[in-house]
Write a protein that holds these residues in place. Structure first.
Motif, PDB file in Angstrom:
ATOM      1  N   ASP A 248      26.874 -18.909-101.769  1.00  0.00           N
ATOM      2  CA  ASP A 248      26.254 -20.044-101.073  1.00  0.00           C
ATOM      3  C   ASP A 248      25.834 -19.642 -99.660  1.00  0.00           C
ATOM      4  OD1 ASP A 248      25.591 -22.948-100.871  1.00  0.00           O
ATOM      5  OD2 ASP A 248      27.152 -22.876 -99.326  1.00  0.00           O
TER       6      ASP A 248
ATOM      7  N   LEU B 280      22.838 -17.439 -99.942  1.00  0.00           N
ATOM      8  CA  LEU B 280      21.699 -18.283-100.309  1.00  0.00           C
ATOM      9  C   LEU B 280      21.146 -19.007 -99.082  1.00  0.00           C
ATOM     10  CD1 LEU B 280      19.932 -19.456-102.603  1.00  0.00           C
ATOM     11  CD2 LEU B 280      21.677 -21.213-102.887  1.00  0.00           C
TER      12      LEU B 280
ATOM     13  N   MET C  43      21.981 -18.257-107.373  1.00  0.00           N
ATOM     14  CA  MET C  43      22.219 -19.555-108.013  1.00  0.00           C
ATOM     15  C   MET C  43      22.633 -19.382-109.467  1.00  0.00           C
ATOM     16  SD  MET C  43      19.205 -21.845-106.279  1.00  0.00           S
ATOM     17  CE  MET C  43      19.525 -23.237-107.330  1.00  0.00           C
TER      18      MET C  43
ATOM     19  N   SER D 184      26.197 -17.880-109.642  1.00  0.00           N
ATOM     20  CA  SER D 184      27.211 -18.895-109.328  1.00  0.00           C
ATOM     21  C   SER D 184      27.388 -19.864-110.484  1.00  0.00           C
ATOM     22  CB  SER D 184      26.826 -19.652-108.052  1.00  0.00           C
ATOM     23  OG  SER D 184      26.900 -18.796-106.940  1.00  0.00           O
ATOM     24  N   SER D 185      26.294 -20.309-111.066  1.00  0.00           N
ATOM     25  CA  SER D 185      26.382 -21.233-112.205  1.00  0.00           C
ATOM     26  C   SER D 185      27.137 -20.590-113.359  1.00  0.00           C
ATOM     27  CB  SER D 185      24.982 -21.643-112.682  1.00  0.00           C
ATOM     28  OG  SER D 185      24.329 -22.374-111.700  1.00  0.00           O
TER      29      SER D 185
END
Length: 142
Positions: free
Chosen positions: A24, A27, A49, A52-53
């Protein structure tokens, strides 16, 4: 330590959360690096992203399967804790009044008694009335 159960699955969950927090932060920096409507950091942003997902999905499934599935509450222990909680005394307010109940709770906590034992010792209510007012199943709807 004898009988200790290592919380390794939950510790893995913590590690994954730290990784996601790091993603994060990266990002956020990648977003800041964009100029005008162009952002050359888009591939990095998409990677972070998606990573992380993916990590979160796998972690949640693992925690559910290895830690949460099969957990059942010990009803007797839960009832014991509920009856030992001073918050149960709130149900007595309409009958005994807030000030008296507050004093009873303070005394119960100080004397290491539960509120029911204290009310019985002081003979403030009959056993039937105590059972009626402080029935955990009625109070909680379980």
């Amino acid at each position: 330590m004898p009988g200790k159960i290592n919380p390794s699955i939950l510790e893995m969950g913590n590690q994954v959360m730290y990784k996601v927090l790091g993603n994060d932060s990266a990002l956020a920096y990648a977003i800041q690096a964009g100029q005008l409507e162009l952002n050359v950091m888009m591939p990095l942003m998409a990677h972070l992203m998606l990573e992380s997902s993916h990590l979160l999905i796998n972690t949640i499934f693992t925690i559910r399967e290895k830690c949460i599935a099969g957990i059942t509450a010990n009803r007797d222990i839960c009832l014991k804790h509920a009856y030992q909680s001073s918050q149960i005394a709130t149900a007595l307010n309409p009958l005994l009044g807030h000030n008296l109940v507050a004093e009873l709770v303070k005394e119960a906590v100080a004397s290491d008694l539960n509120i029911i034992e204290l009310i019985m010792r002081k003979k403030l209510l009959s056993n039937e009335k105590i059972e009626e007012l402080l029935d955990i199943e009625k109070l909680t709807g379980i």
